[in-house]
Design a protein around this motif. Structure first.
Motif, mmCIF file in Angstrom:
data_model
loop_
_atom_site.group_PDB
_atom_site.id
_atom_site.type_symbol
_atom_site.label_atom_id
_atom_site.label_comp_id
_atom_site.label_asym_id
_atom_site.label_seq_id
_atom_site.Cartn_x
_atom_site.Cartn_y
_atom_site.Cartn_z
ATOM 1 N N ALA A 230 0.760 -1.125 0.060
ATOM 2 C CA ALA A 230 -0.106 0.188 0.080
ATOM 3 C C ALA A 230 0.795 1.098 0.107
ATOM 4 N N VAL A 231 0.945 1.990 -0.880
ATOM 5 C CA VAL A 231 1.973 3.182 -1.376
ATOM 6 C C VAL A 231 1.309 4.334 -1.270
ATOM 7 N N PRO A 232 1.561 5.242 -0.734
ATOM 8 C CA PRO A 232 0.896 6.966 -0.908
ATOM 9 C C PRO A 232 1.084 7.205 -2.411
ATOM 10 N N ALA A 233 -0.024 7.780 -2.927
ATOM 11 C CA ALA A 233 0.382 7.791 -4.277
ATOM 12 C C ALA A 233 1.164 8.786 -4.709
ATOM 13 N N VAL A 234 1.674 9.785 -3.916
ATOM 14 C CA VAL A 234 2.732 10.673 -4.365
ATOM 15 C C VAL A 234 4.048 10.160 -4.345
ATOM 16 N N ARG A 235 4.152 8.936 -3.789
ATOM 17 C CA ARG A 235 5.474 8.309 -4.041
ATOM 18 C C ARG A 235 5.381 7.504 -5.217
ATOM 19 N N TYR A 236 4.114 6.841 -5.573
ATOM 20 C CA TYR A 236 4.289 5.818 -6.507
ATOM 21 C C TYR A 236 4.698 6.423 -8.002
ATOM 22 N N ASN A 237 5.719 5.573 -8.616
ATOM 23 C CA ASN A 237 6.341 6.013 -9.900
ATOM 24 C C ASN A 237 6.531 4.749 -10.666
ATOM 25 N N GLU A 238 7.229 4.880 -11.684
ATOM 26 C CA GLU A 238 7.423 3.711 -12.546
ATOM 27 C C GLU A 238 8.448 3.065 -11.946
ATOM 28 N N ALA A 239 9.541 3.482 -11.278
ATOM 29 C CA ALA A 239 10.796 2.671 -10.645
ATOM 30 C C ALA A 239 10.135 1.802 -9.608
ATOM 31 N N LEU A 240 9.433 2.685 -8.684
ATOM 32 C CA LEU A 240 8.719 2.015 -7.552
ATOM 33 C C LEU A 240 7.586 0.750 -8.071
ATOM 34 N N ALA A 241 7.106 0.832 -8.963
ATOM 35 C CA ALA A 241 5.933 0.209 -9.454
ATOM 36 C C ALA A 241 6.571 -1.332 -9.965
ATOM 37 N N ALA A 242 8.036 -1.128 -10.672
ATOM 38 C CA ALA A 242 8.773 -2.180 -11.177
ATOM 39 C C ALA A 242 9.416 -2.820 -9.819
ATOM 40 N N LYS A 243 9.921 -2.073 -8.947
ATOM 41 C CA LYS A 243 10.525 -2.858 -7.776
ATOM 42 C C LYS A 243 9.481 -3.705 -7.007
ATOM 43 N N ALA A 244 8.239 -2.852 -6.658
ATOM 44 C CA ALA A 244 7.024 -3.552 -5.894
ATOM 45 C C ALA A 244 6.766 -4.892 -6.691
ATOM 46 N N VAL A 245 6.639 -5.002 -8.026
ATOM 47 C CA VAL A 245 6.190 -6.166 -8.651
ATOM 48 C C VAL A 245 7.414 -7.361 -8.521
ATOM 49 N N SER A 246 8.633 -6.968 -8.617
ATOM 50 C CA SER A 246 9.725 -7.870 -8.351
ATOM 51 C C SER A 246 10.064 -8.373 -6.920
ATOM 52 N N VAL A 247 9.771 -7.470 -5.934
ATOM 53 C CA VAL A 247 9.735 -8.041 -4.628
ATOM 54 C C VAL A 247 8.592 -8.783 -4.135
#
Length: 262
Positions: A230-247
């Protein structure tokens, strides 16, 4: 006044019936073998006519089973299934807890283990991010399957018959202006979720929060639960999205392997 007295009487009878049911379960569990109708009535001091009705109701749902050879009763398979489900849930949580800590350590975001509960999804284990701006996922929190990432990904991997039953009965509630509101829209997204193995919720349940979820699948492909960030929308970006999926994918595989080994 008469209606009030009737309500009190009915409430008392309901509680007494519940106590008798629990007393019966405990008696048969302690006894360890079949007990006859007379033995049970005497041990629990229950009128035989009342016991007959109770045993009939419980037998229909397989909580109690009659054994013709001994003319006695024992605990039924439904009790064993409930115990097994409780044990499985504890095992899944035990497998997931250290993994959840690793997820939050790697992503710096709050995460949770979720399980299906009726037509909703429940948070059964969670770790909260230490960042000042975060999302608090509380134990026992319930949410509609269609509105959160951890619910969507469970729904997408349910057997067809279970998913179809859900879709026939679901009533959509709008939590934000981005909440899915139609069956057609939900079906379209579920098809994509099952293909990718990833679900998202872009401020669809909680304003300002983006969810990313993956399933934990059994050996047969049934969703045992899900992991989500669960990520605050202000911190969510493509880099974090890719890392989230991998982790999350790596974490779900770890939980699944550990759970199946146990």
């Amino acid at each position: 006044m008469r209606e009030m007295m009737q309500d009190v009487q009915e409430s008392s009878e309901t509680v007494k019936s519940a106590d008798r049911t629990l007393d019966l379960f405990e008696l048969l569990a302690r006894w360890g073998r079949e007990m006859t109708h007379s033995d049970i009535a005497e041990a629990l001091d229950i009128p035989k006519s009342s016991l007959t009705k109770l045993l009939k109701n419980l037998s229909v749902r397989d909580y109690i089973r009659f054994v013709p050879e001994t003319k006695g009763y024992r605990l039924g398979d439904a009790i064993l299934k409930l115990a097994q489900q409780s044990h499985q849930l504890r095992n899944l949580i035990a497998c997931a807890e250290p993994v959840l800590r690793d997820i939050t350590q790697q992503t710096q975001e709050s995460c949770a283990l979720n399980q299906l509960k009726g037509d909703q999804v429940e948070v059964v284990a969670t770790v909260t991010s230490q960042q000042r701006l975060n999302s608090h996922l509380r134990l026992g929190d319930l949410a509609p399957l269609y509105a959160v990432s951890g619910g969507k990904v469970i729904l997408a991997f349910l057997p067809d018959v279970m998913r179809d039953e859900y879709l026939r009965s679901v009533n959509f509630e709008r939590f934000t202006d981005k909440t899915i509101a139609t069956k057609d829209a939900l079906l379209l997204e579920l098809t994509d979720v099952k293909t990718r193995g990833i679900a998202n919720s872009f401020e669809e349940y909680t304003p300002g929060i983006v969810g990313v979820g993956v399933p934990i699948l059994s050996a047969t492909g049934f969703p045992l639960g899900s992991l989500n960030l669960a990520v605050p929308a202000v911190r969510y970006n493509e880099a974090l999205a890719a890392k989230a999926v991998s982790v999350l994918r790596t974490a779900a595989d770890r939980v699944r392997k550990q759970y199946l080994q146990d």
